[in-house]
Design a protein around this motif. Structure first.
Motif, short mmCIF file in Angstrom:
data_model
loop_
_atom_site.label_atom_id
_atom_site.label_comp_id
_atom_site.label_asym_id
_atom_site.label_seq_id
_atom_site.Cartn_x
_atom_site.Cartn_y
_atom_site.Cartn_z
N LYS A 133 -7.74 -8.94 -6.64
CA LYS A 133 -6.71 -8.14 -5.97
C LYS A 133 -5.35 -8.79 -6.18
O LYS A 133 -5.24 -10.00 -6.26
N THR A 135 -1.30 -8.54 -4.65
CA THR A 135 -0.39 -7.99 -3.65
C THR A 135 0.97 -7.82 -4.29
O THR A 135 1.52 -8.77 -4.87
N THR A 137 4.91 -6.60 -3.65
CA THR A 137 5.92 -6.34 -2.63
C THR A 137 6.82 -5.22 -3.11
O THR A 137 7.37 -5.27 -4.21
N LYS A 143 3.88 -3.95 1.49
CA LYS A 143 2.94 -4.48 0.50
C LYS A 143 2.03 -3.37 -0.01
O LYS A 143 1.57 -2.52 0.75
N THR A 145 -1.57 -3.18 -2.47
CA THR A 145 -2.62 -4.00 -3.06
C THR A 145 -3.14 -3.28 -4.29
O THR A 145 -3.45 -2.09 -4.23
N GLU A 158 -0.76 -0.22 3.19
CA GLU A 158 -1.05 -1.07 4.35
C GLU A 158 -1.87 -0.35 5.41
O GLU A 158 -2.31 -0.97 6.37
#
Length: 188
Positions: A133, A135, A137, A143, A145, A158
Motif C-alpha cells: 500500500k 499513502t 497526500t 490521504k 491509499t 479516508e
C-alpha cells in the motif's frame, strides 16, 4: 565548383528531410472519452475534449480551479468519469456546483489531486516500498491509499470508498491523469 554545389544541395536536402521528420512525427496519445489526449497540452486543454469528463470539467469550472490546473504543476489527477459522478446520491452534483458550496466542491476536487507527476510506475514502486500500500497526500491535505489487485491499480479514500483506475498514464504537459470509476471523498 560542382563539388560545392553538390554539398550545398545535399545539405539542403538533409535539412528538409530532418525538418519534415520533426514536423511529421505525431504525439503518442491516449484516447479518453472518445478524444485523443495530447502530452503537449495541459490537463484542462485535454479534459474539455473528453465526453466522459463533462461533469468533472463543469465542476472544475464551478470551483474556479481551471487556472490552477492550467499552470505548470506538475499534478497527478485521479479523474472521475461522468459515470463515477452518477454513483453519488441524486442531486449531489447539482448541489455542489452552486456558488454557496464552492468551498466544499473545491475540497472534493483537490482531494483528487496529488502534487507532482506520478505515473503508474511510480505509484507501483511506492506500493512495493509500502509493503502493498502507498499513502498519497492530496492537495486538499487528505490521504488516499493506493494498492494493486493483480495488475489493476486502485485508490481508496479516508472513508473506505474505493475507485478503480480504468485508464492509467494519460500524460499531460503539466502532469498525468489516471481515469477512475468512482468519486473519492475526503473525511468530513
Amino acid at each position: 565548383m560542382k563539388t560545392i554545389t553538390f554539398v550545398k544541395s545535399a545539405l539542403f536536402t538533409f535539412c528538409l528531410l530532418t525538418a519534415g521528420l520533426a514536423f511529421g512525427q505525431k504525439e503518442k496519445t491516449v484516447e479518453v472519452g472518445g478524444a485523443p489526449m495530447y502530452p503537449s497540452k495541459n490537463i484542462v486543454a485535454n479534459a474539455v475534449n473528453s465526453k466522459d469528463h463533462t461533469t468533472l470539467v463543469a465542476a472544475v469550472q464551478a470551483a474556479g480551479l481551471v487556472e490552477t490546473l492550467q499552470s505548470s504543476g506538475p499534478f497527478t489527477v485521479f479523474a472521475p468519469t461522468n459515470a463515477a459522478f452518477e454513483k453519488l446520491p441524486a442531486g449531489t452534483v447539482e448541489t455542489l456546483v452552486k456558488p454557496e458550496n464552492k468551498g466544499t466542491l473545491t475540497g472534493i476536487l483537490t482531494y483528487h489531486v496529488v502534487a507532482g507527476k506520478m505515473g503508474a510506475k511510480e505509484i507501483s514502486e511506492a506500493i512495493k516500498k509500502g509493503n502493498g500500500k502507498a499513502t498519497l497526500t492530496t492537495v486538499q491535505g487528505g490521504k488516499l491509499t493506493a494498492w494493486m489487485e493483480g495488475k489493476i491499480l486502485y485508490i481508496s479514500d479516508e472513508n473506505g470508498g474505493k475507485a478503480k483506475v480504468t485508464i492509467a498514464d494519460v500524460f499531460q504537459s503539466n502532469g498525468v491523469i489516471h481515469v477512475i470509476d468512482t468519486v473519492v471523498l475526503p473525511k468530513g
